[in-house]
Design a protein around this motif. Structure first.
Motif, PDB file in Angstrom:
ATOM      1  N   ILE A 137       0.848  -1.188   0.000  1.00  0.00           N
ATOM      2  CA  ILE A 137       0.000   0.000   0.000  1.00  0.00           C
ATOM      3  C   ILE A 137       0.883   1.237   0.000  1.00  0.00           C
ATOM      4  CG2 ILE A 137      -1.729   1.301   1.307  1.00  0.00           C
ATOM      5  CD1 ILE A 137      -2.785  -1.339   2.377  1.00  0.00           C
ATOM      6  N   ARG A 140       1.169   3.364   3.334  1.00  0.00           N
ATOM      7  CA  ARG A 140       1.626   2.717   4.558  1.00  0.00           C
ATOM      8  C   ARG A 140       3.135   2.920   4.720  1.00  0.00           C
ATOM      9  NH1 ARG A 140      -0.841  -2.951   5.329  1.00  0.00           N
ATOM     10  NH2 ARG A 140       0.439  -3.460   3.524  1.00  0.00           N
ATOM     11  N   GLN A 148      -3.567   0.824  -3.698  1.00  0.00           N
ATOM     12  CA  GLN A 148      -4.598   1.770  -3.250  1.00  0.00           C
ATOM     13  C   GLN A 148      -4.262   3.194  -3.688  1.00  0.00           C
ATOM     14  OE1 GLN A 148      -6.138  -1.037  -2.891  1.00  0.00           O
ATOM     15  NE2 GLN A 148      -7.490  -0.135  -1.351  1.00  0.00           N
ATOM     16  N   VAL A 174     -14.594   0.038  -0.462  1.00  0.00           N
ATOM     17  CA  VAL A 174     -13.549  -0.254   0.533  1.00  0.00           C
ATOM     18  C   VAL A 174     -14.147  -0.058   1.920  1.00  0.00           C
ATOM     19  CG1 VAL A 174     -11.178   0.221   1.239  1.00  0.00           C
ATOM     20  CG2 VAL A 174     -11.853   0.567  -1.133  1.00  0.00           C
ATOM     21  N   TYR A 177     -12.516  -2.226   5.964  1.00  0.00           N
ATOM     22  CA  TYR A 177     -11.062  -2.292   5.970  1.00  0.00           C
ATOM     23  C   TYR A 177     -10.496  -1.159   6.817  1.00  0.00           C
ATOM     24  CZ  TYR A 177     -11.052  -5.701   2.154  1.00  0.00           C
ATOM     25  OH  TYR A 177     -11.239  -6.841   1.397  1.00  0.00           O
ATOM     26  N   TYR A 181      -6.447   1.472   3.808  1.00  0.00           N
ATOM     27  CA  TYR A 181      -6.837   0.899   2.520  1.00  0.00           C
ATOM     28  C   TYR A 181      -7.594   1.897   1.641  1.00  0.00           C
ATOM     29  CZ  TYR A 181      -5.429  -3.864   3.715  1.00  0.00           C
ATOM     30  OH  TYR A 181      -4.690  -4.981   4.038  1.00  0.00           O
ATOM     31  N   THR A 217      -4.270  -2.870  -4.059  1.00  0.00           N
ATOM     32  CA  THR A 217      -3.364  -3.718  -3.289  1.00  0.00           C
ATOM     33  C   THR A 217      -3.773  -5.189  -3.327  1.00  0.00           C
ATOM     34  OG1 THR A 217      -2.233  -3.998  -1.174  1.00  0.00           O
ATOM     35  CG2 THR A 217      -4.579  -3.456  -1.075  1.00  0.00           C
ATOM     36  N   VAL A 221      -6.630  -8.541   0.166  1.00  0.00           N
ATOM     37  CA  VAL A 221      -7.817  -8.351  -0.679  1.00  0.00           C
ATOM     38  C   VAL A 221      -7.806  -9.425  -1.762  1.00  0.00           C
ATOM     39  CG1 VAL A 221      -9.121  -6.763  -2.139  1.00  0.00           C
ATOM     40  CG2 VAL A 221      -7.677  -5.861  -0.290  1.00  0.00           C
ATOM     41  N   ARG A 226     -10.590  -7.374  -5.838  1.00  0.00           N
ATOM     42  CA  ARG A 226      -9.725  -6.398  -6.508  1.00  0.00           C
ATOM     43  C   ARG A 226     -10.238  -6.095  -7.910  1.00  0.00           C
ATOM     44  NH1 ARG A 226      -5.464  -9.834  -4.736  1.00  0.00           N
ATOM     45  NH2 ARG A 226      -4.807 -10.207  -6.899  1.00  0.00           N
TER      46      ARG A 226
END
Length: 250
Positions: A137, A140, A148, A174, A177, A181, A217, A221, A226
């Motif tokens: 991600i 992150r 994402q 989404v 989550y 995300y 991502t 997932v 996705r």
């Protein structure tokens, strides 16, 4: 570029569906689908399968090639690197990353990349969407992934359309989550990929086409979800451009 072309109506009186082949008769042969409405409008180009290990992109594109539209033209290349898709590999033939074969200001590096570039020139799209996935991600901390996120050009319309699409994804798809995300979108020139020989960079810089690269991502997932998020993104983008998808297959 060797091509073969067929035209059919598919029993849909308001659409003309044309198929053509890039690198026809070779091991790299792959099919382009042009869905043309009898109502005039813009042209959108959707690409999946640049990397054969990112299945959600080409799964989504395979479904998108079956969509009916109410105006304009939708061009779909579901499996840009059909050999890599078959092998489920990022690089194929061995060591060849298709999405690093499009240097800015220079011809593509190999025949397959040149064939894709020629098709884009033939259709002269108003918007280009390249569909990918990533192991991590972008937002992150200390994560090597770029999921994402939507890398985009600086065109005002694609900024607005990306924002609308990711708001839809974050609000309606989404859910359940961690907030990390949530999708974001970033200007390609402000990233380490600004001058990378990627198709999205070449379309936005060499042809001045509003362009984006969608990264969902793979972390936590499943593939089907996705692909569903990817299709929702494309549908929202098309709607902004004035091409409404009808009878979508979720």
């Amino acid at each position: 570029m060797r091509t073969k072309t067929t035209v059919r109506s598919d029993g849909k009186p308001n659409l003309i569906v044309t198929t053509s082949a890039i690198r026809a008769g070779t091991e790299q042969e792959t099919t382009v689908y042009e869905i043309q409405s009898k109502q005039s409008g813009p042209t959108a180009f959707v690409i999946g399968g640049m990397h054969g290990n990112e299945e959600s992109g080409y799964w989504a594109a395979r479904d998108i090639r079956e969509w009916e539209i109410d105006a304009g033209t939708l061009v779909v290349l579901p499996e840009a690197n059909a050999q890599a898709v078959e092998q489920e590999r990022r690089k194929w033939p061995k060591g060849m990353d298709l999405n690093r074969q499009f240097p800015i200001g220079k011809p593509p590096k190999n025949a397959l990349a040149q064939g894709i570039w020629d098709v884009i020139g033939q259709h002269n799209p108003d918007v280009v969407m390249d569909l990918h996935s990533s192991k991590g991600i972008l937002e992150r901390e200390n994560d090597e992934g770029v999921g994402q996120n939507v890398f985009r050009s600086s065109h005002e319309k694609i900024i607005r359309s990306n924002q609308t699409a990711i708001e839809l994804l974050n609000d309606e798809y989404v859910t359940g989550y961690d907030p990390i995300y949530d999708f974001v979108h970033t200007f390609a020139d402000e990233t380490e990929y600004a001058t990378a020989p990627m198709l999205m960079n070449k379309t936005r810089l060499d042809r001045n086409i509003p362009s984006c690269l969608f990264e969902v991502t793979q972390d936590g997932v499943e593939s089907e979800k996705r692909a569903r998020w990817t299709k929702a993104f494309v549908s929202s983008m098309l709607d902004t451009w004035g091409i409404r998808a009808l009878r979508m297959n979720e």
